[in-house]
Design a protein around this motif. Structure first.
Motif, PDB file in Angstrom:
ATOM      1  N   ALA A  55       0.829  -1.207   0.000  1.00 23.12           N
ATOM      2  CA  ALA A  55       0.000   0.000   0.000  1.00 23.12           C
ATOM      3  C   ALA A  55       0.860   1.252   0.000  1.00 23.12           C
ATOM      4  O   ALA A  55       0.555   2.223  -0.708  1.00 23.12           O
ATOM      5  N   SER A  56       1.945   1.249   0.762  1.00 23.02           N
ATOM      6  CA  SER A  56       2.799   2.442   0.775  1.00 23.02           C
ATOM      7  C   SER A  56       3.547   2.587  -0.549  1.00 23.02           C
ATOM      8  O   SER A  56       3.790   3.698  -1.007  1.00 23.02           O
ATOM      9  N   ALA A  57       3.900   1.471  -1.187  1.00 25.17           N
ATOM     10  CA  ALA A  57       4.568   1.545  -2.485  1.00 25.17           C
ATOM     11  C   ALA A  57       3.633   2.111  -3.554  1.00 25.17           C
ATOM     12  O   ALA A  57       4.092   2.695  -4.533  1.00 25.17           O
ATOM     13  N   ILE A  58       2.357   1.948  -3.368  1.00 26.24           N
ATOM     14  CA  ILE A  58       1.393   2.509  -4.322  1.00 26.24           C
ATOM     15  C   ILE A  58       1.032   3.941  -3.926  1.00 26.24           C
ATOM     16  O   ILE A  58       0.967   4.835  -4.773  1.00 26.24           O
ATOM     17  N   LEU A  59       0.798   4.171  -2.650  1.00 26.83           N
ATOM     18  CA  LEU A  59       0.316   5.480  -2.208  1.00 26.83           C
ATOM     19  C   LEU A  59       1.383   6.571  -2.234  1.00 26.83           C
ATOM     20  O   LEU A  59       1.064   7.723  -2.544  1.00 26.83           O
ATOM     21  N   VAL A  60       2.613   6.261  -1.908  1.00 27.47           N
ATOM     22  CA  VAL A  60       3.645   7.296  -1.837  1.00 27.47           C
ATOM     23  C   VAL A  60       3.871   7.947  -3.200  1.00 27.47           C
ATOM     24  O   VAL A  60       3.848   9.185  -3.308  1.00 27.47           O
ATOM     25  N   LEU A  65       2.721  12.463  -6.874  1.00 32.25           N
ATOM     26  CA  LEU A  65       2.182  13.002  -8.130  1.00 32.25           C
ATOM     27  C   LEU A  65       1.056  13.986  -7.860  1.00 32.25           C
ATOM     28  O   LEU A  65       0.954  15.032  -8.495  1.00 32.25           O
ATOM     29  N   GLY A  66       0.205  13.622  -6.945  1.00 32.11           N
ATOM     30  CA  GLY A  66      -0.936  14.495  -6.652  1.00 32.11           C
ATOM     31  C   GLY A  66      -0.527  15.799  -5.990  1.00 32.11           C
ATOM     32  O   GLY A  66      -1.053  16.855  -6.314  1.00 32.11           O
ATOM     33  N   LEU A  67       0.427  15.737  -5.061  1.00 30.87           N
ATOM     34  CA  LEU A  67       0.790  16.940  -4.308  1.00 30.87           C
ATOM     35  C   LEU A  67       1.692  17.887  -5.085  1.00 30.87           C
ATOM     36  O   LEU A  67       1.669  19.094  -4.852  1.00 30.87           O
ATOM     37  N   THR A  68       2.495  17.356  -6.015  1.00 23.69           N
ATOM     38  CA  THR A  68       3.362  18.266  -6.773  1.00 23.69           C
ATOM     39  C   THR A  68       2.564  19.119  -7.730  1.00 23.69           C
ATOM     40  O   THR A  68       2.931  20.269  -8.000  1.00 23.69           O
ATOM     41  N   SER A  69       1.482  18.579  -8.244  1.00 25.58           N
ATOM     42  CA  SER A  69       0.667  19.377  -9.156  1.00 25.58           C
ATOM     43  C   SER A  69      -0.595  19.910  -8.490  1.00 25.58           C
ATOM     44  O   SER A  69      -1.434  20.509  -9.149  1.00 25.58           O
ATOM     45  N   ALA A  70      -0.731  19.701  -7.182  1.00 24.73           N
ATOM     46  CA  ALA A  70      -1.946  20.125  -6.485  1.00 24.73           C
ATOM     47  C   ALA A  70      -2.154  21.635  -6.472  1.00 24.73           C
ATOM     48  O   ALA A  70      -3.276  22.090  -6.714  1.00 24.73           O
ATOM     49  N   PRO A  71      -1.144  22.472  -6.197  1.00 19.96           N
ATOM     50  CA  PRO A  71      -1.423  23.912  -6.137  1.00 19.96           C
ATOM     51  C   PRO A  71      -1.978  24.467  -7.445  1.00 19.96           C
ATOM     52  O   PRO A  71      -2.942  25.232  -7.441  1.00 19.96           O
ATOM     53  N   GLY A  72      -1.418  24.047  -8.547  1.00 24.32           N
ATOM     54  CA  GLY A  72      -1.920  24.533  -9.835  1.00 24.32           C
ATOM     55  C   GLY A  72      -3.288  23.993 -10.163  1.00 24.32           C
ATOM     56  O   GLY A  72      -4.113  24.668 -10.770  1.00 24.32           O
ATOM     57  N   PHE A  81      -7.688  15.464 -11.117  1.00 22.97           N
ATOM     58  CA  PHE A  81      -6.453  14.696 -11.259  1.00 22.97           C
ATOM     59  C   PHE A  81      -6.036  14.099  -9.927  1.00 22.97           C
ATOM     60  O   PHE A  81      -5.626  12.931  -9.861  1.00 22.97           O
ATOM     61  N   ILE A  82      -6.150  14.881  -8.877  1.00 25.49           N
ATOM     62  CA  ILE A  82      -5.776  14.383  -7.551  1.00 25.49           C
ATOM     63  C   ILE A  82      -6.714  13.256  -7.129  1.00 25.49           C
ATOM     64  O   ILE A  82      -6.270  12.215  -6.645  1.00 25.49           O
ATOM     65  N   VAL A  83      -7.985  13.452  -7.345  1.00 26.63           N
ATOM     66  CA  VAL A  83      -8.965  12.428  -6.970  1.00 26.63           C
ATOM     67  C   VAL A  83      -8.735  11.163  -7.782  1.00 26.63           C
ATOM     68  O   VAL A  83      -8.766  10.046  -7.248  1.00 26.63           O
ATOM     69  N   SER A  84      -8.491  11.305  -9.075  1.00 28.07           N
ATOM     70  CA  SER A  84      -8.270  10.114  -9.901  1.00 28.07           C
ATOM     71  C   SER A  84      -6.967   9.411  -9.516  1.00 28.07           C
ATOM     72  O   SER A  84      -6.877   8.182  -9.569  1.00 28.07           O
ATOM     73  N   THR A  85      -5.943  10.182  -9.122  1.00 27.64           N
ATOM     74  CA  THR A  85      -4.691   9.576  -8.683  1.00 27.64           C
ATOM     75  C   THR A  85      -4.909   8.767  -7.413  1.00 27.64           C
ATOM     76  O   THR A  85      -4.412   7.643  -7.285  1.00 27.64           O
ATOM     77  N   MET A  86      -5.643   9.327  -6.473  1.00 24.87           N
ATOM     78  CA  MET A  86      -5.922   8.599  -5.232  1.00 24.87           C
ATOM     79  C   MET A  86      -6.805   7.374  -5.496  1.00 24.87           C
ATOM     80  O   MET A  86      -6.621   6.321  -4.887  1.00 24.87           O
ATOM     81  N   LEU A  87      -7.757   7.506  -6.408  1.00 25.68           N
ATOM     82  CA  LEU A  87      -8.605   6.366  -6.759  1.00 25.68           C
ATOM     83  C   LEU A  87      -7.778   5.275  -7.429  1.00 25.68           C
ATOM     84  O   LEU A  87      -7.961   4.087  -7.155  1.00 25.68           O
ATOM     85  N   LEU A  88      -6.834   5.663  -8.278  1.00 28.67           N
ATOM     86  CA  LEU A  88      -5.943   4.696  -8.906  1.00 28.67           C
ATOM     87  C   LEU A  88      -5.095   3.978  -7.859  1.00 28.67           C
ATOM     88  O   LEU A  88      -4.883   2.766  -7.940  1.00 28.67           O
ATOM     89  N   ALA A  89      -4.643   4.720  -6.863  1.00 29.97           N
ATOM     90  CA  ALA A  89      -3.868   4.104  -5.782  1.00 29.97           C
ATOM     91  C   ALA A  89      -4.722   3.109  -5.003  1.00 29.97           C
ATOM     92  O   ALA A  89      -4.261   2.014  -4.659  1.00 29.97           O
ATOM     93  N   LEU A  90      -5.949   3.468  -4.741  1.00 26.10           N
ATOM     94  CA  LEU A  90      -6.841   2.571  -4.008  1.00 26.10           C
ATOM     95  C   LEU A  90      -7.138   1.309  -4.813  1.00 26.10           C
ATOM     96  O   LEU A  90      -7.123   0.197  -4.276  1.00 26.10           O
ATOM     97  N   VAL A  91      -7.376   1.473  -6.109  1.00 27.24           N
ATOM     98  CA  VAL A  91      -7.642   0.311  -6.962  1.00 27.24           C
ATOM     99  C   VAL A  91      -6.396  -0.574  -7.054  1.00 27.24           C
ATOM    100  O   VAL A  91      -6.489  -1.808  -7.018  1.00 27.24           O
ATOM    101  N   GLY A  92      -5.228   0.034  -7.155  1.00 23.36           N
ATOM    102  CA  GLY A  92      -3.991  -0.739  -7.189  1.00 23.36           C
ATOM    103  C   GLY A  92      -3.777  -1.528  -5.914  1.00 23.36           C
ATOM    104  O   GLY A  92      -3.346  -2.686  -5.945  1.00 23.36           O
ATOM    105  N   TRP A  93      -4.082  -0.906  -4.791  1.00 19.65           N
ATOM    106  CA  TRP A  93      -3.936  -1.622  -3.522  1.00 19.65           C
ATOM    107  C   TRP A  93      -4.938  -2.770  -3.434  1.00 19.65           C
ATOM    108  O   TRP A  93      -4.605  -3.866  -3.006  1.00 19.65           O
ATOM    109  N   ALA A  94      -6.180  -2.517  -3.858  1.00 17.24           N
ATOM    110  CA  ALA A  94      -7.198  -3.572  -3.791  1.00 17.24           C
ATOM    111  C   ALA A  94      -6.838  -4.732  -4.716  1.00 17.24           C
ATOM    112  O   ALA A  94      -7.092  -5.892  -4.398  1.00 17.24           O
ATOM    113  N   ALA A  95      -6.211  -4.422  -5.854  1.00 17.60           N
ATOM    114  CA  ALA A  95      -5.829  -5.482  -6.785  1.00 17.60           C
ATOM    115  C   ALA A  95      -4.690  -6.330  -6.233  1.00 17.60           C
ATOM    116  O   ALA A  95      -4.607  -7.525  -6.538  1.00 17.60           O
ATOM    117  N   THR A  96      -3.835  -5.745  -5.442  1.00 17.68           N
ATOM    118  CA  THR A  96      -2.708  -6.503  -4.904  1.00 17.68           C
ATOM    119  C   THR A  96      -2.950  -7.012  -3.500  1.00 17.68           C
ATOM    120  O   THR A  96      -2.071  -7.642  -2.922  1.00 17.68           O
TER     121      THR A  96
END
Length: 102
Positions: A55-60, A65-72, A81-96
């Motif tokens: 989970a940390s290997a996926i979330l970090v 990615l989400g925080l570097t482009s978050a201010p803009g 983009f941030i929401v989709s990145t977090m959703l992708l992380a959650l799906v990746g964790w659930a898959a593994t």
């Protein structure tokens, strides 16, 4: 020896009797159950540690990615983009996640 010492010795001496096989078998079964429980507990902690690593290997990276482009993105109302990145992380964790297969 004194009389109280003799009485005490007589009360505390083992009485001659046959060994209780049912009691020995019951204690043996309890010891085996305790060992099996300890093994399952070790396996569960090992799986939990593996899941934390995955989970940390996926979330970090996703968080990076989400925080570097978050201010803009937040200033321009493009937080999708941030929401989709977090959703992708959650799906990746659930898959593994190995709990689903055990």
């Amino acid at each position: 020896m004194t009389e109280p010492t003799l009485r005490l010795r007589a009360m505390l001496e083992d009485a001659p009797r046959a060994p209780d096989r049912a009691f020995v078998n019951q204690i043996d079964a309890l010891v085996q159950l305790d060992q099996a429980y300890a093994l399952r507990r070790r396996r569960a902690w090992r799986r939990f540690a593996g899941d934390v690593v995955v989970a940390s290997a996926i979330l970090v990276p996703a968080l990076g990615l989400g925080l570097t482009s978050a201010p803009g993105l937040i200033n321009s109302d493009h937080a999708a983009f941030i929401v989709s990145t977090m959703l992708l992380a959650l799906v990746g964790w659930a898959a593994t996640n190995r709990w689903a297969s055990s």
